[in-house]
Design a protein around this motif. Structure first.
Motif, PDB file in Angstrom:
ATOM      1  N   LEU A  72     -34.965  29.739   0.686  1.00 62.90           N
ATOM      2  CA  LEU A  72     -35.082  28.750   1.765  1.00 62.90           C
ATOM      3  C   LEU A  72     -36.236  27.778   1.522  1.00 62.90           C
ATOM      4  CD1 LEU A  72     -34.325  30.888   4.964  1.00 62.90           C
ATOM      5  CD2 LEU A  72     -32.845  29.211   3.850  1.00 62.90           C
ATOM      6  N   LYS A  73     -37.166  28.170   0.638  1.00 64.65           N
ATOM      7  CA  LYS A  73     -38.300  27.272   0.347  1.00 64.65           C
ATOM      8  C   LYS A  73     -37.993  26.344  -0.828  1.00 64.65           C
ATOM      9  CE  LYS A  73     -41.851  30.342   2.112  1.00 64.65           C
ATOM     10  NZ  LYS A  73     -42.185  31.693   1.701  1.00 64.65           N
ATOM     11  N   HIS A  74     -36.789  26.471  -1.432  1.00 61.32           N
ATOM     12  CA  HIS A  74     -36.449  25.611  -2.569  1.00 61.32           C
ATOM     13  C   HIS A  74     -36.425  24.152  -2.094  1.00 61.32           C
ATOM     14  CE1 HIS A  74     -34.356  23.805  -5.927  1.00 61.32           C
ATOM     15  NE2 HIS A  74     -34.516  24.929  -6.603  1.00 61.32           N
ATOM     16  N   PRO A  75     -37.188  23.279  -2.759  1.00 60.27           N
ATOM     17  CA  PRO A  75     -37.311  21.899  -2.241  1.00 60.27           C
ATOM     18  C   PRO A  75     -36.005  21.108  -2.254  1.00 60.27           C
ATOM     19  CG  PRO A  75     -38.490  22.151  -4.345  1.00 60.27           C
ATOM     20  CD  PRO A  75     -38.022  23.522  -3.941  1.00 60.27           C
ATOM     21  N   LYS A  76     -35.031  21.542  -3.086  1.00 63.38           N
ATOM     22  CA  LYS A  76     -33.793  20.760  -3.143  1.00 63.38           C
ATOM     23  C   LYS A  76     -32.584  21.595  -2.689  1.00 63.38           C
ATOM     24  CE  LYS A  76     -35.227  18.096  -7.212  1.00 63.38           C
ATOM     25  NZ  LYS A  76     -34.798  17.852  -8.594  1.00 63.38           N
ATOM     26  N   LEU A  77     -32.814  22.527  -1.779  1.00 64.66           N
ATOM     27  CA  LEU A  77     -31.706  23.386  -1.327  1.00 64.66           C
ATOM     28  C   LEU A  77     -30.656  22.548  -0.604  1.00 64.66           C
ATOM     29  CD1 LEU A  77     -31.029  26.476  -1.274  1.00 64.66           C
ATOM     30  CD2 LEU A  77     -31.818  26.430   1.098  1.00 64.66           C
ATOM     31  N   PRO A  78     -29.419  22.514  -1.105  1.00 66.89           N
ATOM     32  CA  PRO A  78     -28.395  21.693  -0.438  1.00 66.89           C
ATOM     33  C   PRO A  78     -28.059  22.228   0.955  1.00 66.89           C
ATOM     34  CG  PRO A  78     -27.723  22.308  -2.662  1.00 66.89           C
ATOM     35  CD  PRO A  78     -28.925  23.143  -2.325  1.00 66.89           C
ATOM     36  N   ASP A  79     -27.617  21.323   1.807  1.00 69.07           N
ATOM     37  CA  ASP A  79     -27.307  21.688   3.190  1.00 69.07           C
ATOM     38  C   ASP A  79     -25.864  22.177   3.291  1.00 69.07           C
ATOM     39  OD1 ASP A  79     -27.516  22.037   5.855  1.00 69.07           O
ATOM     40  OD2 ASP A  79     -27.322  19.916   6.385  1.00 69.07           O
ATOM     41  N   VAL A  80     -25.598  23.331   2.673  1.00 60.99           N
ATOM     42  CA  VAL A  80     -24.273  23.967   2.771  1.00 60.99           C
ATOM     43  C   VAL A  80     -24.520  25.418   3.194  1.00 60.99           C
ATOM     44  CG1 VAL A  80     -23.232  22.512   0.973  1.00 60.99           C
ATOM     45  CG2 VAL A  80     -24.259  24.709   0.324  1.00 60.99           C
ATOM     46  N   PRO A  81     -23.506  26.135   3.666  1.00 63.46           N
ATOM     47  CA  PRO A  81     -23.736  27.520   4.092  1.00 63.46           C
ATOM     48  C   PRO A  81     -24.304  28.378   2.959  1.00 63.46           C
ATOM     49  CG  PRO A  81     -21.574  26.758   4.790  1.00 63.46           C
ATOM     50  CD  PRO A  81     -22.132  25.693   3.904  1.00 63.46           C
ATOM     51  N   LEU A  82     -25.202  29.280   3.373  1.00 65.68           N
ATOM     52  CA  LEU A  82     -25.864  30.181   2.428  1.00 65.68           C
ATOM     53  C   LEU A  82     -25.490  31.608   2.819  1.00 65.68           C
ATOM     54  CD1 LEU A  82     -28.086  31.183   0.460  1.00 65.68           C
ATOM     55  CD2 LEU A  82     -29.786  30.412   2.123  1.00 65.68           C
ATOM     56  N   VAL A  83     -24.819  32.299   1.907  1.00 66.81           N
ATOM     57  CA  VAL A  83     -24.357  33.669   2.177  1.00 66.81           C
ATOM     58  C   VAL A  83     -25.252  34.643   1.424  1.00 66.81           C
ATOM     59  CG1 VAL A  83     -22.461  35.309   1.823  1.00 66.81           C
ATOM     60  CG2 VAL A  83     -21.952  32.956   2.511  1.00 66.81           C
ATOM     61  N   ARG A  84     -25.798  35.647   2.154  1.00 63.93           N
ATOM     62  CA  ARG A  84     -26.687  36.603   1.489  1.00 63.93           C
ATOM     63  C   ARG A  84     -25.941  37.900   1.190  1.00 63.93           C
ATOM     64  NH1 ARG A  84     -29.778  40.380   4.476  1.00 63.93           N
ATOM     65  NH2 ARG A  84     -28.786  40.826   6.462  1.00 63.93           N
ATOM     66  N   PHE A  85     -26.583  38.739   0.389  1.00 61.73           N
ATOM     67  CA  PHE A  85     -25.950  39.994  -0.024  1.00 61.73           C
ATOM     68  C   PHE A  85     -26.138  41.063   1.062  1.00 61.73           C
ATOM     69  CE2 PHE A  85     -25.722  43.579  -3.342  1.00 61.73           C
ATOM     70  CZ  PHE A  85     -24.340  43.577  -3.316  1.00 61.73           C
ATOM     71  N   VAL A  86     -25.054  41.599   1.522  1.00 57.47           N
ATOM     72  CA  VAL A  86     -25.057  42.699   2.484  1.00 57.47           C
ATOM     73  C   VAL A  86     -24.090  43.731   1.944  1.00 57.47           C
ATOM     74  CG1 VAL A  86     -24.433  43.390   4.836  1.00 57.47           C
ATOM     75  CG2 VAL A  86     -25.589  41.207   4.456  1.00 57.47           C
ATOM     76  N   PHE A 289     -18.981  39.324  -3.643  1.00 54.95           N
ATOM     77  CA  PHE A 289     -18.952  37.865  -3.690  1.00 54.95           C
ATOM     78  C   PHE A 289     -17.581  37.335  -4.143  1.00 54.95           C
ATOM     79  CE2 PHE A 289     -23.641  38.440  -3.816  1.00 54.95           C
ATOM     80  CZ  PHE A 289     -23.953  37.665  -2.718  1.00 54.95           C
ATOM     81  N   SER A 290     -16.847  38.104  -4.944  1.00 53.89           N
ATOM     82  CA  SER A 290     -15.497  37.671  -5.333  1.00 53.89           C
ATOM     83  C   SER A 290     -14.601  37.627  -4.104  1.00 53.89           C
ATOM     84  CB  SER A 290     -14.893  38.625  -6.372  1.00 53.89           C
ATOM     85  OG  SER A 290     -15.677  38.604  -7.519  1.00 53.89           O
ATOM     86  N   ARG A 291     -14.795  38.630  -3.244  1.00 52.27           N
ATOM     87  CA  ARG A 291     -13.986  38.658  -2.020  1.00 52.27           C
ATOM     88  C   ARG A 291     -14.356  37.473  -1.127  1.00 52.27           C
ATOM     89  NH1 ARG A 291     -15.107  43.024   2.336  1.00 52.27           N
ATOM     90  NH2 ARG A 291     -16.218  41.264   3.124  1.00 52.27           N
ATOM     91  N   ILE A 292     -15.641  37.172  -1.055  1.00 50.57           N
ATOM     92  CA  ILE A 292     -16.076  36.040  -0.223  1.00 50.57           C
ATOM     93  C   ILE A 292     -15.477  34.729  -0.740  1.00 50.57           C
ATOM     94  CG2 ILE A 292     -18.134  34.614   0.274  1.00 50.57           C
ATOM     95  CD1 ILE A 292     -19.507  37.244   0.991  1.00 50.57           C
ATOM     96  N   ILE A 293     -15.505  34.561  -2.060  1.00 47.82           N
ATOM     97  CA  ILE A 293     -14.944  33.329  -2.646  1.00 47.82           C
ATOM     98  C   ILE A 293     -13.433  33.269  -2.379  1.00 47.82           C
ATOM     99  CG2 ILE A 293     -14.442  32.147  -4.841  1.00 47.82           C
ATOM    100  CD1 ILE A 293     -17.224  33.147  -5.820  1.00 47.82           C
ATOM    101  N   ALA A 294     -12.754  34.373  -2.627  1.00 44.66           N
ATOM    102  CA  ALA A 294     -11.294  34.384  -2.446  1.00 44.66           C
ATOM    103  C   ALA A 294     -10.936  34.063  -0.991  1.00 44.66           C
ATOM    104  CB  ALA A 294     -10.730  35.742  -2.855  1.00 44.66           C
ATOM    105  N   GLU A 295     -11.668  34.688  -0.044  1.00 40.77           N
ATOM    106  CA  GLU A 295     -11.350  34.464   1.373  1.00 40.77           C
ATOM    107  C   GLU A 295     -11.692  33.026   1.776  1.00 40.77           C
ATOM    108  OE1 GLU A 295     -11.600  39.063   2.898  1.00 40.77           O
ATOM    109  OE2 GLU A 295     -13.114  37.679   3.649  1.00 40.77           O
ATOM    110  N   HIS A 296     -12.778  32.514   1.237  1.00 36.49           N
ATOM    111  CA  HIS A 296     -13.152  31.135   1.564  1.00 36.49           C
ATOM    112  C   HIS A 296     -12.124  30.161   1.017  1.00 36.49           C
ATOM    113  CE1 HIS A 296     -15.711  27.402   1.256  1.00 36.49           C
ATOM    114  NE2 HIS A 296     -15.857  27.734   2.515  1.00 36.49           N
ATOM    115  N   ARG A 297     -11.637  30.415  -0.204  1.00 40.06           N
ATOM    116  CA  ARG A 297     -10.591  29.552  -0.791  1.00 40.06           C
ATOM    117  C   ARG A 297      -9.335  29.590   0.083  1.00 40.06           C
ATOM    118  NH1 ARG A 297     -13.287  26.336  -2.721  1.00 40.06           N
ATOM    119  NH2 ARG A 297     -11.556  25.154  -3.538  1.00 40.06           N
ATOM    120  N   ALA A 298      -9.102  30.757   0.704  1.00 38.91           N
ATOM    121  CA  ALA A 298      -7.896  30.914   1.546  1.00 38.91           C
ATOM    122  C   ALA A 298      -8.118  30.374   2.955  1.00 38.91           C
ATOM    123  CB  ALA A 298      -7.501  32.384   1.592  1.00 38.91           C
TER     124      ALA A 298
END
Ligand code: NAP
Ligand code: GLV
Length: 312
Positions: A72-86, A289-298
């Motif tokens: 979150l402190k990255h100076p150029k963090l793009p303004d898109v959703p950020l998903v963390r590892f759970v 994360f593969s599941r997250i990508i697949a579900e997001h694509r869907a």
């Protein structure tokens, strides 16, 4: 396209596993021949300053870490959703660490180790688990799992979080107003908070002075498995030397690696590990994360999205 940008872990191995799991979806690493505008997902750990340059089509940032304070402190963090590892595997690993260190301090490991070194036979009985209270700061994914695993061991449990929780077998405290009451009944303090402006430096001499004294011989113990920014190391040294704390287990530090000049290394009642309490496992990470990508694509909604205003 998924781009991997990982430092201090085996990026090649993660990339290979992602390519297999997501096939035929394209997976690339820095240095590969690709157009940055085609990247829809970036999977990051300790990203470099130019990590997000040119990613004009980015849809989601995926964080290998459960904690996102540095990201979150990255100076150029793009303004898109950020998903963390759970992940259940990550929670299990963290609870392994917590249970090991809680039981070690409860059974006065520091004292009996010193007795052994001195060849001293002195029968002294630690309190039972039920007479000892473990206070967990942060009752999120990791805090709840730790509580669930400590409960069958018989410890009295209490927790502190921002919003109130209702967890069976745990006395739940919430908010700044209830922090002192939470501390005053805690013998072993476990920190599993995220690092935010509100929680920075929370493990201070003042905090340690409010813990319960008299149940654990030698003083209360603190276990920090969250972030080094939570602790004031000069205060920990002082507290460990003057008996405000009996012992400390530290997995994280203000500066990592912990410099050889740190006085913490020398203290017999300080137990240091090099930020290894819980690592994101490649197999379960790729699955998650593969599941997250697949579900997001869907077109399905993302899960475990970081709230940037709260900072976690
Ligand atoms: P989480 O699910 O987001 O839980 C965070 C908890 O902290 C929540 O209960 C939250 O309260 C509470 N909290 C946040 N700000 C607070 C405040 N100002 N006052 C009181 N409570 C506050 O996080 P998690 O997945 O359990 O992870 C916790 C942290 O562990 C991560 O951020 C990371 O830094 C650390 N970690 C360390 C390692 C390691 O190897 N050392 C590995 C993984 C993670 P609410 O429930 O009310 O929101
Ligand atoms: C490790 O420290 C993490 O945040 O997952």
């Amino acid at each position: 396209m998924l781009l991997l940008h990982l430092s201090d872990v085996n990026e090649a191995s993660w990339a290979e596993a992602f390519a297999k799991a997501l096939h035929p979806y394209p997976v690339v690493r820095r240095g590969d021949d690709f157009d940055p505008a085609d990247v829809r997902y970036i999977f990051v750990w300790k990203p470099k300053p130019d990590a997000f340059d040119g990613l004009s089509g980015l849809e989601v940032i995926l964080s290998l870490g459960a904690g996102v304070d540095a990201l979150l402190k990255h100076p150029k963090l793009p303004d898109v959703p950020l998903v963390r590892f759970v992940d259940a595997d990550l929670s299990q690993r963290m609870s392994d660490y917590v249970v090991a260190h809680v039981t070690m301090h409860h059974r006065l490991y520091t004292r009996f180790r010193a007795d052994q070194k001195a060849r001293r036979w002195e029968q002294f009985y630690p309190p039972s688990a039920s007479e000892s209270t473990v206070g967990i700061m942060g009752m999120g994914v990791l805090g709840k799992d730790a509580a669930r695993r400590l409960r069958p061991l018989g410890f009295s449990l209490r927790s502190w979080s921002r919003t109130r929780k209702a967890v069976e077998g745990v006395e739940c405290f919430a908010g700044a107003d209830e922090f002192d009451a939470f501390l005053s009944g805690t013998d072993i303090l476990v920190n599993l908070l995220p690092l935010t402006p509100e929680t920075t430096g929370i493990l201070s001499y003042e905090t340690f002075g409010k813990l319960r004294h008299g149940v654990l011989q030698g003083g209360p113990a603190v276990i920090n498995a969250a972030r080094g920014g939570h602790q004031r190391e000069a205060d920990i040294v002082r507290a460990l030397q003057d008996g405000t704390l009996g012992a400390a287990s530290l997995d994280v530090f203000e500066v990592e690696p912990l410099p050889p000049s740190s006085p913490l290394w020398e203290l017999e009642n300080c137990y240091i590990t090099p930020h290894i309490a819980a690592i994101s496992d490649e197999k379960s990470g790729v699955r998650y994360f593969s599941r997250i990508i697949a579900e997001h694509r869907a077109g399905k909604p993302l899960i475990n999205v970081v709230d940037r205003n709260r900072g976690y």
